[in-house]
Scaffold this motif. Structure first.
Motif, PDB file in Angstrom:
ATOM      1  N   PRO A  12      43.392  40.706  34.855  1.00 57.49           N
ATOM      2  CA  PRO A  12      42.694  39.619  34.158  1.00 57.49           C
ATOM      3  C   PRO A  12      43.500  38.325  34.232  1.00 57.49           C
ATOM      4  CG  PRO A  12      43.840  40.966  32.569  1.00 57.49           C
ATOM      5  CD  PRO A  12      44.078  41.607  33.915  1.00 57.49           C
ATOM      6  N   ALA A  13      42.822  37.209  34.061  1.00 57.35           N
ATOM      7  CA  ALA A  13      43.522  35.918  34.032  1.00 57.35           C
ATOM      8  C   ALA A  13      44.353  35.784  32.761  1.00 57.35           C
ATOM      9  CB  ALA A  13      42.506  34.776  34.130  1.00 57.35           C
ATOM     10  N   GLN A  14      43.830  36.303  31.650  1.00 53.01           N
ATOM     11  CA  GLN A  14      44.539  36.237  30.368  1.00 53.01           C
ATOM     12  C   GLN A  14      44.620  37.647  29.783  1.00 53.01           C
ATOM     13  OE1 GLN A  14      42.077  33.270  28.318  1.00 53.01           O
ATOM     14  NE2 GLN A  14      43.619  31.713  28.792  1.00 53.01           N
ATOM     15  N   PRO A  15      45.666  38.398  30.123  1.00 53.32           N
ATOM     16  CA  PRO A  15      45.754  39.811  29.729  1.00 53.32           C
ATOM     17  C   PRO A  15      45.799  40.002  28.210  1.00 53.32           C
ATOM     18  CG  PRO A  15      47.375  39.261  31.428  1.00 53.32           C
ATOM     19  CD  PRO A  15      46.809  37.973  30.941  1.00 53.32           C
ATOM     20  N   ASN A  16      45.113  41.050  27.747  1.00 52.69           N
ATOM     21  CA  ASN A  16      45.197  41.426  26.331  1.00 52.69           C
ATOM     22  C   ASN A  16      46.095  42.637  26.132  1.00 52.69           C
ATOM     23  OD1 ASN A  16      43.692  43.604  27.194  1.00 52.69           O
ATOM     24  ND2 ASN A  16      41.814  43.043  26.119  1.00 52.69           N
ATOM     25  N   GLY A  17      46.725  43.100  27.243  1.00 55.50           N
ATOM     26  CA  GLY A  17      47.630  44.238  27.148  1.00 55.50           C
ATOM     27  C   GLY A  17      46.952  45.593  27.228  1.00 55.50           C
ATOM     28  N   ARG A  18      45.642  45.614  27.451  1.00 58.19           N
ATOM     29  CA  ARG A  18      44.881  46.866  27.478  1.00 58.19           C
ATOM     30  C   ARG A  18      44.404  47.170  28.899  1.00 58.19           C
ATOM     31  NH1 ARG A  18      42.073  47.280  22.611  1.00 58.19           N
ATOM     32  NH2 ARG A  18      41.119  49.197  23.388  1.00 58.19           N
ATOM     33  N   VAL A  19      44.176  48.454  29.147  1.00 61.99           N
ATOM     34  CA  VAL A  19      43.716  48.911  30.470  1.00 61.99           C
ATOM     35  C   VAL A  19      42.460  49.750  30.303  1.00 61.99           C
ATOM     36  CG1 VAL A  19      44.316  50.241  32.532  1.00 61.99           C
ATOM     37  CG2 VAL A  19      46.096  48.968  31.312  1.00 61.99           C
TER      38      VAL A  19
END
Length: 337
Positions: A66-73
């Protein structure tokens, strides 16, 4: 001069039917390789070497950052009749929401190797966890469609510490098909699948999956299936494809579903009555099969942390039939604690 004119007219009469006949014939298909060489995927494809039952294989997967990761997969698990490329709109939605998205083709499907041995859900589950290990992903959310739903159940049961949320999207395997369908010899299934035409397959998808997609959106699924027939290795592909049908029949997961403890959401199309093997069941039993929305709701009540959502006017490809509602439910569920 009159003789020449008559001769030309006669020649044209002879040629015109031939032109009409050739125009009516379908254009020859450009052959794909049995690992879908020639068929484009929406994101770059990587290959993970694996060994299954002593056979050296390669598992294809897309890894979309992602362009702005939320730390989740999120791991997306595909169905039997579709290449994982059909997840493209869901990948985009998840990626825009900050999720890293891992999209494998299971061994035997899509751009992954076609083994000579039989397929088993336990092996596919181990392969998927091996991919997570390779990518150094300790825990992921699983979004699984159709046959992928059966695999998602097996992963959640065998590797519960690796699954944060389990989203079952119009899964099959919500009933034990052995209770309705007598065992079918592999050679008979091979014969039936080999005889199927592209137009027959289109009608099969429309009937079995209650498709609401325009024809141009269905055509890539047809191409992914039938352009492989031009490959010299087509018989090996066909064997692997038929092995997946036998895996669905011989390895039910419905009895394991109530034991799943991870947060689970079923998203069902109200018009999804897909039931593998129904044509081979006794006629009196066929109407009892494929009541999938009701089956999902009943199973959810037996689970410690589950619910079912049913989307009206949607079939088996619910995430393509009703993308806005599906995305809303998916993002809310994955974002829940």
């Amino acid at each position: 001069m009159q003789r020449i004119f008559c001769a030309i007219s006669a020649a044209l009469l002879f040629i015109q039917p031939s032109i009409a006949a050739s125009a009516a014939e379908p254009a020859p298909r450009e052959p794909y390789g049995i690992d879908l060489e020639g068929f484009a995927y929406p994101y770059p494809v990587n290959l993970l070497p694996l060994t299954n039952d002593g056979e050296q294989l390669r598992m294809a997967y897309m890894d979309v950052a992602p362009a702005q990761p939320n730390g989740r997969v999120v791991v997306l698990l595909h169905g039997r009749n579709f290449p994982s490329s059909y997840w493209a709109p869901v990948i985009k939605t998840l990626s825009e929401a900050g999720y890293r998205v891992i999209v494998p083709d299971q061994i035997g499907f899509g751009k992954s190797s076609k083994p000579t041995g039989e397929l088993h859900f336990d092996t596919l589950a181990r392969n998927t966890v091996a991919l997570l290990d390779h990518l150094q992903i300790a825990k992921a959310d699983i979004v699984a469609h159709s046959l992928g739903g059966m695999l998602g159940v097996r992963i959640a049961r065998a590797f519960p510490d690796r699954v944060a949320h389990l989203l079952l999207v119009a899964p099959i395997g919500l009933e034990d098909y052995r209770l309705y369908v007598p065992p079918t010899p592999t050679e008979k299934i091979v014969e039936n699948e080999d005889r199927l035409t592209a137009e027959g397959y289109r009608k099969q998808l429309e009937t079995n999956y209650s498709l609401r997609l325009p024809p141009d959106q269905v055509t890539p699924f047809i191409d992914a299936r039938f352009n492989i027939k031009g490959s010299g290795e087509y018989p090996r592909w066909l064997r692997a494809f038929v092995s997946s049908a036998q895996m669905i029949y011989r390895e039910p997961v419905v009895h394991e579903i109530p034991e799943i403890t991870e947060p689970t959401l079923f998203i069902m199309g109200a018009d999804d009555h897909n039931a593998p093997g129904r044509p081979n069941a006794p006629e009196a039993l066929r109407p009892k099969m494929g009541q999938n929305a009701e089956l999902a709701k009943a199973l959810a009540t037996k689970m410690p942390n589950a619910r079912a959502e049913v989307i009206a006017n949607a079939g088996h490809l619910v995430f393509l039939d009703a993308p806005q509602k599906f995305n809303e439910l998916m993002l809310a569920f994955l974002g829940s604690r």
